[in-house]
Design a protein around this motif. Structure first.
Motif, PDB file in Angstrom:
ATOM      1  N   GLY A  76      15.518  -6.692 -10.908  1.00  0.00           N
ATOM      2  CA  GLY A  76      14.982  -6.067  -9.719  1.00  0.00           C
ATOM      3  C   GLY A  76      13.517  -6.346  -9.440  1.00  0.00           C
ATOM      4  N   ALA A  77      13.004  -5.626  -8.437  1.00  0.00           N
ATOM      5  CA  ALA A  77      11.664  -5.867  -7.900  1.00  0.00           C
ATOM      6  C   ALA A  77      10.596  -5.587  -8.944  1.00  0.00           C
ATOM      7  N   LEU A  78       9.708  -6.563  -9.102  1.00  0.00           N
ATOM      8  CA  LEU A  78       8.670  -6.477 -10.122  1.00  0.00           C
ATOM      9  C   LEU A  78       7.312  -6.711  -9.481  1.00  0.00           C
ATOM     10  N   GLY A  79       6.405  -5.769  -9.686  1.00  0.00           N
ATOM     11  CA  GLY A  79       5.069  -5.914  -9.109  1.00  0.00           C
ATOM     12  C   GLY A  79       3.977  -5.707 -10.143  1.00  0.00           C
ATOM     13  N   HIS A  80       2.948  -6.524 -10.024  1.00  0.00           N
ATOM     14  CA  HIS A  80       1.749  -6.351 -10.834  1.00  0.00           C
ATOM     15  C   HIS A  80       0.574  -6.128  -9.886  1.00  0.00           C
ATOM     16  N   TRP A  81      -0.295  -5.217 -10.246  1.00  0.00           N
ATOM     17  CA  TRP A  81      -1.506  -4.970  -9.470  1.00  0.00           C
ATOM     18  C   TRP A  81      -2.721  -5.142 -10.379  1.00  0.00           C
ATOM     19  N   MET A  82      -3.811  -5.695  -9.831  1.00  0.00           N
ATOM     20  CA  MET A  82      -4.943  -6.013 -10.683  1.00  0.00           C
ATOM     21  C   MET A  82      -6.255  -5.762  -9.935  1.00  0.00           C
TER      22      MET A  82
ATOM     23  N   ASN B 135      -5.898  11.847 -14.437  1.00  0.00           N
ATOM     24  CA  ASN B 135      -7.145  12.613 -14.399  1.00  0.00           C
ATOM     25  C   ASN B 135      -7.071  13.829 -15.314  1.00  0.00           C
ATOM     26  N   GLY B 136      -6.448  13.666 -16.459  1.00  0.00           N
ATOM     27  CA  GLY B 136      -6.364  14.757 -17.425  1.00  0.00           C
ATOM     28  C   GLY B 136      -5.266  15.758 -17.134  1.00  0.00           C
ATOM     29  N   GLY B 137      -4.527  15.588 -16.060  1.00  0.00           N
ATOM     30  CA  GLY B 137      -3.454  16.527 -15.719  1.00  0.00           C
ATOM     31  C   GLY B 137      -2.194  15.798 -15.308  1.00  0.00           C
ATOM     32  N   LYS B 138      -1.309  16.503 -14.637  1.00  0.00           N
ATOM     33  CA  LYS B 138      -0.026  15.921 -14.281  1.00  0.00           C
ATOM     34  C   LYS B 138       0.141  15.724 -12.784  1.00  0.00           C
ATOM     35  N   GLY B 139      -0.793  16.272 -12.016  1.00  0.00           N
ATOM     36  CA  GLY B 139      -0.583  16.282 -10.581  1.00  0.00           C
ATOM     37  C   GLY B 139      -1.023  15.000  -9.905  1.00  0.00           C
ATOM     38  N   GLY B 140      -0.715  14.927  -8.637  1.00  0.00           N
ATOM     39  CA  GLY B 140      -1.192  13.835  -7.819  1.00  0.00           C
ATOM     40  C   GLY B 140      -0.340  12.580  -7.915  1.00  0.00           C
ATOM     41  N   TRP B 141      -0.631  11.673  -7.027  1.00  0.00           N
ATOM     42  CA  TRP B 141       0.024  10.372  -6.980  1.00  0.00           C
ATOM     43  C   TRP B 141      -1.045   9.306  -7.041  1.00  0.00           C
ATOM     44  N   LYS B 142      -0.693   8.186  -7.646  1.00  0.00           N
ATOM     45  CA  LYS B 142      -1.663   7.091  -7.699  1.00  0.00           C
ATOM     46  C   LYS B 142      -1.008   5.786  -7.239  1.00  0.00           C
ATOM     47  N   HIS B 143      -1.744   5.100  -6.400  1.00  0.00           N
ATOM     48  CA  HIS B 143      -1.363   3.719  -6.080  1.00  0.00           C
ATOM     49  C   HIS B 143      -1.661   2.874  -7.320  1.00  0.00           C
ATOM     50  N   PRO B 144      -0.868   1.831  -7.580  1.00  0.00           N
ATOM     51  CA  PRO B 144      -1.087   1.056  -8.806  1.00  0.00           C
ATOM     52  C   PRO B 144      -2.511   0.517  -8.981  1.00  0.00           C
ATOM     53  N   LEU B 145      -3.193   0.227  -7.897  1.00  0.00           N
ATOM     54  CA  LEU B 145      -4.559  -0.277  -8.054  1.00  0.00           C
ATOM     55  C   LEU B 145      -5.484   0.783  -8.630  1.00  0.00           C
ATOM     56  N   GLN B 146      -5.170   2.044  -8.371  1.00  0.00           N
ATOM     57  CA  GLN B 146      -5.916   3.141  -8.985  1.00  0.00           C
ATOM     58  C   GLN B 146      -5.143   3.686 -10.188  1.00  0.00           C
TER      59      GLN B 146
ATOM     60  N   GLN C 297       0.814  -1.219   0.000  1.00  0.00           N
ATOM     61  CA  GLN C 297       0.000   0.000   0.000  1.00  0.00           C
ATOM     62  C   GLN C 297       0.842   1.261   0.000  1.00  0.00           C
ATOM     63  N   ASN C 298       2.159   1.121   0.191  1.00  0.00           N
ATOM     64  CA  ASN C 298       3.022   2.300   0.215  1.00  0.00           C
ATOM     65  C   ASN C 298       3.695   2.584  -1.120  1.00  0.00           C
ATOM     66  N   VAL C 299       3.361   1.829  -2.148  1.00  0.00           N
ATOM     67  CA  VAL C 299       3.935   2.078  -3.471  1.00  0.00           C
ATOM     68  C   VAL C 299       3.026   3.047  -4.226  1.00  0.00           C
ATOM     69  N   PHE C 300       3.586   4.138  -4.679  1.00  0.00           N
ATOM     70  CA  PHE C 300       2.833   5.140  -5.429  1.00  0.00           C
ATOM     71  C   PHE C 300       3.637   5.588  -6.633  1.00  0.00           C
TER      72      PHE C 300
ATOM     73  N   ILE D  73     -10.772  -8.581 -15.891  1.00  0.00           N
ATOM     74  CA  ILE D  73      -9.841  -7.603 -15.345  1.00  0.00           C
ATOM     75  C   ILE D  73     -10.345  -6.193 -15.638  1.00  0.00           C
ATOM     76  N   GLN D  74     -10.358  -5.366 -14.614  1.00  0.00           N
ATOM     77  CA  GLN D  74     -10.767  -3.971 -14.797  1.00  0.00           C
ATOM     78  C   GLN D  74      -9.575  -3.045 -14.966  1.00  0.00           C
ATOM     79  N   ASN D  75      -8.527  -3.299 -14.227  1.00  0.00           N
ATOM     80  CA  ASN D  75      -7.336  -2.458 -14.329  1.00  0.00           C
ATOM     81  C   ASN D  75      -6.126  -3.314 -14.016  1.00  0.00           C
ATOM     82  N   TYR D  76      -5.100  -3.141 -14.792  1.00  0.00           N
ATOM     83  CA  TYR D  76      -3.895  -3.953 -14.599  1.00  0.00           C
ATOM     84  C   TYR D  76      -2.696  -3.035 -14.736  1.00  0.00           C
ATOM     85  N   GLN D  77      -1.904  -2.959 -13.711  1.00  0.00           N
ATOM     86  CA  GLN D  77      -0.760  -2.042 -13.738  1.00  0.00           C
ATOM     87  C   GLN D  77       0.505  -2.792 -13.314  1.00  0.00           C
ATOM     88  N   CYS D  78       1.571  -2.563 -14.055  1.00  0.00           N
ATOM     89  CA  CYS D  78       2.863  -3.131 -13.698  1.00  0.00           C
ATOM     90  C   CYS D  78       3.768  -1.997 -13.201  1.00  0.00           C
ATOM     91  N   VAL D  79       4.464  -2.257 -12.140  1.00  0.00           N
ATOM     92  CA  VAL D  79       5.537  -1.351 -11.720  1.00  0.00           C
ATOM     93  C   VAL D  79       6.809  -2.177 -11.789  1.00  0.00           C
TER      94      VAL D  79
END
Lengths: 158, 601
Positions: B503-509, B314-325, B300-303, B518-524
């Motif tokens: 290195g460290a590989l994470g997938h969120w779904m 959200n149409g701009g550049k600001g903010g941070w998102k967790h991979p699930l969002q 939950q601390n990965v952003f 699947i609604q959203n799938y993000q790789c970091v």
């Protein structure tokens, strides 16, 4: 020491990236050849973008036919026939990653390792569009494929 | 959310496939049979070793080695020249220092021969991958419930042949020539320059004159052979001393007290120094108590930030998102209203949220072999010094080259006096009275190279134990359980973590609970952790940070930058796929392939 099974003497290898439209033409040709009735001594492989991993498949063959996209500044769909001496390796740019190893560099590496990749013939097709597009070929390149297959078969005496 | 972190998995040569495999595993319990874990670990171990071999010899070594200088007539790609020199280029001795043709010992020819041998060794690794995974790369032997191949004595025997027996009865401690363990060597080779084994280089086509370079050394030795001529890279290439690992080889070390049973632990470490409660040099005993400074990693601390990336949130550049969002909306153009600078990368900026960190609320972490070894206690600033003396022990010195006899660095040491090298080269920045005005922190370019080889050694030796366990208890055993799809198996959100070689590989779904789709799938991916641009706080990613102290002598031949950048093993094809058709096409055209990407991390 080798733990792999004996290889068939003739290899037809289609290389390229099927995510980039015409760049994948070699793979498309290989797939169609795999559906054909070919002699027992012929192996057809999709080389994809394997790079150095192709070496294992290229060695210990009596004849190799490679199919790939080739840029010779001719119109889309133009077909080339090249041999080893036609494929020059220039001075390399700096690689940012090993995913960038291309076919001429694979051949050069084979030379260094003492792996014999001959006789080898490359049947090339001039691409038109290499932008993103999975398993898509432009009509010009698609139209060239039957002739490419004819030429490949001719190379292996069919 | 469903925590998938206790489900054992390892994967073959396409690690993203594996992360996807994990998602479809039952996340709450680890019901994969031990045999399945071990088969996965063997497959994956062979991939790690192959990857590390290729990284060092076929990508990175050429930043230090001018193959054209070997006197072997090699002057074409893919070997050289990568950069310079131009005829009469005075920077040449500065760029390439490893002795070549005409020198008393032609180290360049020797290392070039090793380049070729490493190609052959890589093949042996892939043969192991093929034995257990069906084929290599892009193995097919993995299933959501374990692994598909049955455990056969034949496969065990053949793997041992490749690892150490070599058809000559080699053993793990005395491996036969031509085997994987023989070529890797041991960490003690780092300082043991005489530890060169007789080999069959005479058979290689590139070896010209017998006696010129007819040695076969070990990979450990080769790293130091290169490093001895470039010692300033023990001080260059530092990022943040922030190391992150998700851990891998799930049942690889049953005695691991740090983190479950993994061979390589999951965790974070915020310093390059030795764990304060760690005893011994190497290996850190696997059953050592949990290291004092070890910290957990929480998903939950990965952003991620896209502030300087070619994406929109959200149409701009600001903010941070967790991979699930997470959102991956490419925007190649400059964004109206965005501050003066445009985005400059196709990579997002992953950061770890840690309010206690002095760097700020969003902390850049580096991933990769150095991070894994640091987290695991297998590498720390000064370890080469500790290993240094011939045969091991404390007090090592650089064994060869212009800095022979100079002590290997320990934590906090200032940079060496390089004046002998730079005579006539003019003033250089960061050179204090005695050398580089930097302190050694154990996170340098050369530390990344060294840690990668130590990891290679550790994994290859662990594979010996995995084979023993398979033989003792699992021949003919079930390696996979069957998973049945069903609504009760879906989780609204889940994630899968593992380690790619780089290195460290994470997938969120996120999953639609009604349809199972699947609604959203993000790789970091690790290359984004390492190569990310500045985030919304203006903090650069590790690789950008690491370039800050690097002085480039000749801007047309920026080898100094390459030596730093290549100390990571970026997969730029994973981070972003950018094809410019300026070579083969008529007009410049850019094609963008955004993450999640299909290859290896």
């Amino acid at each position: 020491m080798s733990i792999s099974s004996p290889k068939k003497p003739i290899l037809i290898l289609g290389v390229g990236n099927t995510l980039l439209k015409d760049e994948g033409v070699g793979v498309h040709v290989a797939r169609r050849l795999q559906d054909m009735d070919l002699p027992e001594n012929v192996e057809v492989l999709e080389g994809g973008v394997l790079g150095l991993d192709l070496l294992d498949h290229l060695e210990e063959r009596e004849k190799i036919v490679v199919v790939d996209a080739v840029d010779g500044d001719v119109g889309p769909g133009a077909i080339y026939r090249l041999t080893r001496k036609d494929i020059e390796v220039g001075n390399t740019r700096c690689l940012t990653s090993l995913h960038e190893i291309d076919l001429p560099q694979v051949f050069a590496t084979a030379d260094l390792m003492g792996i014999k990749i001959e006789p080898m013939v490359l049947i090339g097709v001039q691409p038109k569009d290499m932008s993103m597009g999975y398993d898509e070929l432009t009509p010009e390149v698609e139209a060239a494929i039957p002739r490419v297959i004819e030429l490949v078969l001719k190379e292996i005496g069919q | 959310m469903a925590a998938a972190n206790n489900v054992g998995f390892a994967y073959g040569f396409n690690v993203h496939d594996e992360d996807a495999t994990l998602h479809s595993s039952r996340p709450d319990t680890d019901d994969i049979p031990e045999a399945g874990h071990l088969v996965r670990d063997v497959i994956y171990g062979s991939n790690f070793v192959a990857s590390h071999l290729v990284h060092f010899y076929h990508l990175a070594a050429l930043d230090f080695l001018d193959v054209a200088n070997a006197g072997l007539g090699l002057n074409k790609g893919p070997f050289c020249p990568r950069y310079g020199p131009n005829p009469g280029d005075v920077t040449y001795p500065y760029h390439y220092r490893i002795p070549g043709a005409g020198a008393p010992v032609n180290v360049t020819a020797y290392l070039t021969a090793q380049y070729v041998i490493a190609l052959k060794l890589r093949r042996l690794c892939n043969q192991i991958g093929g034995l257990w995974g069906g084929r290599a790369p892009f193995i097919q032997g993995l299933t959501p419930g374990g692994a598909s191949p049955s455990v056969s004595q034949d496969a065990i025997d053949k793997t041992r042949e490749l690892l150490y027996e070599g058809g000559a009865g080699g053993t793990p401690t005395a491996p036969a020539a031509g085997t994987i363990l023989k070529f890797i060597g041991t960490p003690f080779d780092f300082a043991n320059f005489v530890n060169i084994e007789g080999g069959d280089l005479n058979k290689l086509p590139i070896v010209g004159t017998p006696g010129d370079s007819v040695y076969a050394g070990t990979m450990m030795f080769d790293v130091v052979a290169a490093a001895c001529f470039y010692p300033e890279y023990f001080w260059l290439g530092n990022a943040y001393e922030r190391f992150l690992a998700y851990g891998v080889f799930e049942k690889g070390d049953l005695a691991n007290a740090i983190d479950d049973n993994r061979l390589l632990s999951r965790g974070r470490k915020n310093t390059g120094a030795k764990y304060s409660n760690q005893t011994g040099v190497l290996p850190a005993a696997f059953s050592d108590p949990k290291p004092t400074e070890w910290q957990s990693v929480l998903q939950q601390n990965v952003f991620e930030s896209v502030y300087n990336s070619h994406y929109l949130y959200n149409g701009g550049k600001g903010g941070w998102k967790h991979p699930l969002q997470g959102e991956t909306t490419p925007e190649p153009r400059r964004v109206p209203g965005h501050p003066t600078h445009p985005a400059y990368s196709w990579i997002k900026s992953p950061r770890y949220k840690d309010a206690s960190d002095s760097l700020g609320p969003a902390v850049p972490y580096e991933a990769g072999p150095l991070a894994r070894m640091q987290v695991n206690g297998d590498y720390y600033a000064g370890i080469l010094y500790d290993l240094g003396a011939v045969g091991g022990g404390v007090g090592g010195t650089i064994p060869i080259g212009p800095f022979a006899g100079v002590a290997l660095p320990q934590y906090g040491d200032p940079g060496p006096d390089l004046s002998a090298i730079f005579t006539g080269m003019g003033a250089m920045p960061n050179l204090g009275p005695g050398g580089y005005n930097l302190t050694y922190t154990g996170g340098s370019s050369l530390d990344r190279y060294a840690a990668r080889q130590i990891e290679c050694w550790k994994i290859a030796n662990a594979m010996v134990g995995w084979l023993d366990r398979l033989e003792a208890s699992h021949v003919g055993a079930v390696t996979s359980i069957t998973r049945t799809p069903g609504a009760d198996k879906y989780y609204p959100s889940s994630y899968g973590w593992t380690e790619a070689p780089r290195g460290a590989l994470g997938h969120w779904m996120k999953t639609n609970m009604t349809t199972g789709k699947i609604q959203n799938y993000q790789c970091v991916v690790p290359s984004t952790w390492n190569a990310s641009p500045r985030d919304s706080y203006g903090v650069p990613g590790p690789a950008e940070k690491a370039m800050e102290d690097v002085f480039v002598k000749d801007i047309n031949n920026p080898l100094e930058i390459l030596r730093v950048i290549h100390s990571w093993d970026f997969c730029m094809a994973c981070a972003v796929h950018l094809v410019k058709k300026n070579g083969r096409g008529k007009k410049e055209e850019t094609t963008i392939h955004i993450d999640p990407a299909p290859t290896c991390g």
